[in-house]
Design an enzyme around this catalytic site. Structure first.
Site, PDB file in Angstrom:
ATOM      1  N   GLU A 195       0.846  -1.200   0.000  1.00  0.00           N
ATOM      2  CA  GLU A 195       0.000   0.000   0.000  1.00  0.00           C
ATOM      3  C   GLU A 195       0.880   1.249   0.000  1.00  0.00           C
ATOM      4  O   GLU A 195       0.703   2.163   0.810  1.00  0.00           O
ATOM      5  CB  GLU A 195      -1.003  -0.032   1.154  1.00  0.00           C
ATOM      6  CG  GLU A 195      -1.916  -1.254   1.051  1.00  0.00           C
ATOM      7  CD  GLU A 195      -3.191  -1.227   1.894  1.00  0.00           C
ATOM      8  OE1 GLU A 195      -3.302  -0.369   2.788  1.00  0.00           O
ATOM      9  OE2 GLU A 195      -4.076  -2.066   1.635  1.00  0.00           O
TER      10      GLU A 195
ATOM     11  N   GLU B  85      -4.469  -8.970  -0.706  1.00  0.00           N
ATOM     12  CA  GLU B  85      -5.353  -8.699   0.438  1.00  0.00           C
ATOM     13  C   GLU B  85      -6.776  -8.663  -0.080  1.00  0.00           C
ATOM     14  O   GLU B  85      -7.106  -7.858  -0.959  1.00  0.00           O
ATOM     15  CB  GLU B  85      -4.995  -7.378   1.128  1.00  0.00           C
ATOM     16  CG  GLU B  85      -3.698  -7.474   1.908  1.00  0.00           C
ATOM     17  CD  GLU B  85      -3.420  -6.253   2.781  1.00  0.00           C
ATOM     18  OE1 GLU B  85      -4.378  -5.587   3.232  1.00  0.00           O
ATOM     19  OE2 GLU B  85      -2.229  -5.960   2.998  1.00  0.00           O
TER      20      GLU B  85
HETATM   21  O1  AHR Z   1      -5.192  -6.428   6.526  1.00  0.00           O
HETATM   22  C1  AHR Z   1      -5.231  -5.284   7.332  1.00  0.00           C
HETATM   23  C2  AHR Z   1      -4.605  -4.086   6.663  1.00  0.00           C
HETATM   24  O2  AHR Z   1      -5.349  -3.709   5.558  1.00  0.00           O
HETATM   25  C3  AHR Z   1      -3.214  -4.253   6.128  1.00  0.00           C
HETATM   26  O3  AHR Z   1      -2.233  -4.075   7.079  1.00  0.00           O
HETATM   27  C4  AHR Z   1      -3.124  -3.161   5.095  1.00  0.00           C
HETATM   28  O4  AHR Z   1      -2.232  -3.486   4.063  1.00  0.00           O
HETATM   29  C5  AHR Z   1      -4.553  -2.983   4.652  1.00  0.00           C
HETATM   30  O5  AHR Z   1      -4.920  -1.663   4.655  1.00  0.00           O
END
Ligand code: AHR
Length: 483
Positions: free
Chosen positions: A172, A297
């Protein structure tokens, strides 16, 4: 109407890495949930809880992403090696400002992978770490001969180098990983990857660039334009929020209306559009699809459970999560020519978890059972269909080792669906059939009642005149394997 399965054609292979997991230093995701330390009263092997590891072994976790997430861009690996009582204690500034004692570090991660039989996917720190730090971490983990870092690894008790299969450069980076613009990130990516040493050219480390947040198509365009020749995969992050509202209420994991059930399903479906559009942009720079999309994710994200630390992201998991995950996994399968890996967030005690723990108790969530059921699709070849399935049905058909598996999710809350299938080649026998369903829209497992939603035998699939007739109950996923 009868649906025809084109079993005489071989579709793209569904990578097993689509069933990847993610564990961050976040809440009880690692500490307490997986790692309890060698001296714990909870039964463990080298500090890893045996109950959790045994449950995860049954679903054959193919790869585990670590150490973050946002945590990755604050993580300095050298603080997590050597004698535990000498390891530096730090503050986990992203997740609840709790003290992190670094007792789970590189050696413990590879011990966990060994116990699980999973491959490594490590995310480097480019937000607050240096090129040298990243480069030395790779040297520490993978250098076979003599070098300053491999000598240090030997001193810490590990002679053989480990295998790093996947390596992420930034997480991110458009947000908590550095608030970079895509032009700047592309250059940073190019720089860091230049100093990623490949000590084993036979099995080079697979490099993943930080990709877009949801529908930030410009990010994909700029990174692909500037860095495509230097990367193997580009990531995508997308979470399913029933309300779609990050700032106020995301919605409860268990106490929700029918409208919120359907909005969850619609939001899960959005993954299809995201992959389609990002992939089209990637095609402009990579028409032969050499670069993969890595959805590292994904999953449902709700308000935390009452009374728990808001920074720990602990949530319950219901039959709604099963349907949302089935929709998402089916979308990944459909895009098997582009999606090589995905990592649900997160494996234990965080967001859409496989396992929840409370002290020495653990339970398998409804989502765990979907991952169990869907193992049949791992590394199988996708089968196309002819015909249109009704609304509210999500599906995958795939073939492996002469068997055909059809998985069907019905996310209609009230109505069953009757479906007929015919096959382009001969299938006559049901080898196995299973169902996951719940009595209520929020049926879930608790520590007192851990088996409300599990995998059960399914008896509503039958051959009639060489067609397969299946009755898919409302709010359920069924999977039928034929030969
Ligand atoms: O999965 C939780 C968080 O979500 C992670 O740390 C981040 O990469 C995302 O915003």
């Amino acid at each position: 109407m009868t649906i025809k399965l084109l079993t005489n054609k071989k579709g793209p292979q569904i990578s097993k890495y689509i069933y990847g997991q993610f564990s961050e230093h976040l809440g009880r995701g690692i500490y307490g949930g997986i790692y309890v330390g060698e001296n714990s009263d909870i039964p463990n092997v080298n500090g890893m809880r045996s109950d959790v590891v045994n449950a995860l072994k049954e679903i054959h976790v193919p790869v585990l992403r670590w150490p973050g997430g946002l945590f990755a861009d604050t993580y300095h690996w050298q603080q997590g090696i050597g004698p535990k009582d000498k390891r530096k204690k730090i503050v986990n500034t992203n997740w609840g400002s709790v003290t992190e004692d670094n007792s789970f570090g590189t050696h413990e991660y590879f011990e966990l992978l060994k116990q699980l039989g999973a491959d490594a996917y490590i995310n480097a720190n480019i937000g607050s770490g240096t090129v040298q730090e990243m480069s030395e971490w790779i040297e520490y983990m993978t250098m076979p001969g003599e070098s300053p870092m491999s000598n240090l690894r030997h001193e810490n008790g590990q002679d053989q180098p480990w295998k790093v299969k996947f390596f992420g450069i930034g997480n991110e980076s458009w947000g908590g990983g550095g608030n970079m613009r895509p032009e700047y990130y592309s250059d940073i990516y190019r720089q860091y990857q230049t100093f990623l040493p490949q000590y084993n050219p036979q099995e080079p480390i697979y490099k993943v660039a930080c990709g877009p947040n949801e529908d930030d198509y410009n990010w994909t365009d700029v990174v692909m334009k500037n860095a495509a020749p230097f990367l193997d995969g580009i990531s995508l992050h997308y979470y399913t929020l029933p309300t779609g509202d990050w700032n106020h209420s995301k919605g409860s994991a268990t106490n929700f209306t029918k409208d919120l059930w359907y909005s969850t399903m619609n939001k899960a479906q959005f993954m299809d559009r995201l992959i389609t559009k990002h992939s089209e942009i990637m095609d402009n720079y990579d028409p032969n699809k050499k670069v993969d999309l890595i959805v590292d994710e994904w999953g449902t994200w709700y308000d935390v459970e009452n009374g728990t630390n808001p920074g720990f992201l602990y949530q319950q998991n219901t039959i709604r999560d099963v349907l949302a995950a089935a929709i998402t996994l089916n979308i990944f399968h459909k895009h098997a020519d582009r999606v090589h890996m995905a990592n649900i967030a997160q494996m234990v005690n965080v967001l859409q978890a496989m396992i929840l723990t409370k002290d020495d108790h653990m339970l398998k969530t409804p989502t765990y059972y979907l991952f169990d059921m869907y193992q049949k699709h791992m590394d199988a070849n996708l089968v196309e269909i002819e015909g249109v399935l009704p609304d509210h049905i999500t599906y995958t058909a795939s073939q492996k080792d002469g068997q055909l598996t059809i998985s069907l999710g019905n996310y209609d809350i009230s109505n069953n669906q009757e479906l007929d299938f015919e096959f382009a080649s001969e299938f006559t026998k049901i080898v196995e059939a299973a169902i996951i369903t719940g009595k209520e829209i929020d049926s879930h497992n608790t520590f007192d009642h851990p088996s409300e939603v599990t995998l059960q035998p399914f008896n509503e699939a039958k051959f009639e005149n060489s067609q397969l007739h299946v009755k898919v109950p409302a709010k359920s996923v069924v999977s039928i394997t034929l030969k």
